[in-house]
Design an enzyme around this catalytic site. Structure first.
Site: not given
Ligand code: PMP
Length: 294
Positions: A154
């Site tokens: 991320k």
């Molecule tokens: N894909 C992307 C590109 C994201 O930014 C997020 C948000 N973090 C998610 C998927 C979903 O991830 P999470 O469930 O860990 O928030």
């Protein structure tokens, strides 16, 4: 939207300070090159007070993102969790969004630096994509190629791709974008993972071209508990057009139903879709801390 008020407290680089007084150098490597990592976490108001949903998983992902990018981090999962609870308490917030960000120190070269600083900010934020069903546009932007970057990290800079996709979708009159991978298969939303339903089973793009979402894993766990078959694989937009229903999931968005993709509506009423049942289960789970670790 205002992310802080006069008396908002955040954590930055070893101290709890007033948000309005936070300062950094203008030469931070993160600011110039997007070289930084962050998380998006939620805390929920529960019978036992504020409970951060899957704090361990989020901070482990943050450290994994650091490792992949070569960003040093001076904090452990436990320390970051404690700091987050402290910031929530100092702001008297229980239902809140938590944004940890590791900002890399002044460095105008393209060589990874030796130090980073942790910011943890919290604010009240409703469901990121709202509550109504979404009309999606398949984006002209594809997700970054996994050999160009570490797609499972991320990283701050990855979100230029997300901003381009969302802005394009909004400009064209849609609520949100749906991005394909560089091979034309379904990938994910700009900030959420995709699931679709067909004949009583769920389908979701396999890992490899997507962020491994923590909500995505939670959905897989809920499906296992509820005996809902789930398949992970490479799927095309045609597979999605033939689906009965679909939804996005993510920490910010939680679970949100999709009405249509490129103007084509799904057959099933959202109230009868598997995603709608999962949404209720998910919202119960996040508000019941003793179920978090179950
Ligand atoms: N894909 C992307 C590109 C994201 O930014 C997020 C948000 N973090 C998610 C998927 C979903 O991830 P999470 O469930 O860990 O928030």
């Amino acid at each position: 939207m205002a992310y802080f008020k006069e008396n908002t407290i955040l954590y930055f680089d070893g101290a709890y300070i007033n948000a309005a007084e936070g300062q950094t150098s203008l030469y931070m490597q993160t600011l110039h090159y997007g070289y930084g990592v962050f998380e998006g976490i939620r805390s929920y108001d529960t019978a036992q007070g504020a409970a951060i949903f899957k704090a361990k998983e989020h901070f482990e992902r943050l450290l994994h993102s650091c490792e992949l990018l070569g960003i040093p981090c001076d904090y452990s999962v436990e320390q970051m969790t404690e700091i987050s609870y402290n910031v929530l308490a100092k702001n008297e917030l229980t239902d809140a969004y938590i944004r940890p960000l590791l900002i890399c120190d002044p460095n105008m070269t393209l060589i990874n630096g030796q130090s980073s600083r942790l910011l943890v900010a919290v604010w009240e934020w409703g469901a990121y994509l709202g509550e109504k069903l979404l009309n999606l546009k398949i984006s002209p932007y594809c997700r970054p190629h996994p050999r160009s970057i570490h797609i499972e990290a991320k990283a701050v800079g990855h979100y230029v791709n997300s901003i381009l996709a969302t802005s394009d979708a909004r400009k064209s009159g849609y609520d949100e974008a749906l991005l394909l991978d560089c091979e034309g298969n379904l990938a994910e939303g700009p900030g959420a993972n995709l699931f679709f339903e067909k004949d009583g089973a769920l389908y979701t793009p396999a890992l490899g071209h997507i962020l491994p979402g923590i909500t995505r894993t939670t959905v897989l766990e809920l499906c296992a508990e509820m005996n809902i078959p789930v398949h992970q694989g490479r799927y095309t937009p045609v597979d999605l057009f033939q689906a009965d229903s679909a939804f996005f999931c993510g920490t910010g968005a939680e679970i949100v139903g999709i009405q249509s993709v490129d103007g084509k509506s799904f057959k099933k009423n959202w109230s009868e879709a598997i995603g709608s049942t999962l949404k209720k289960k998910y919202l119960d789970l996040v508000r019941t801390p003793q179920l978090h670790e179950a």
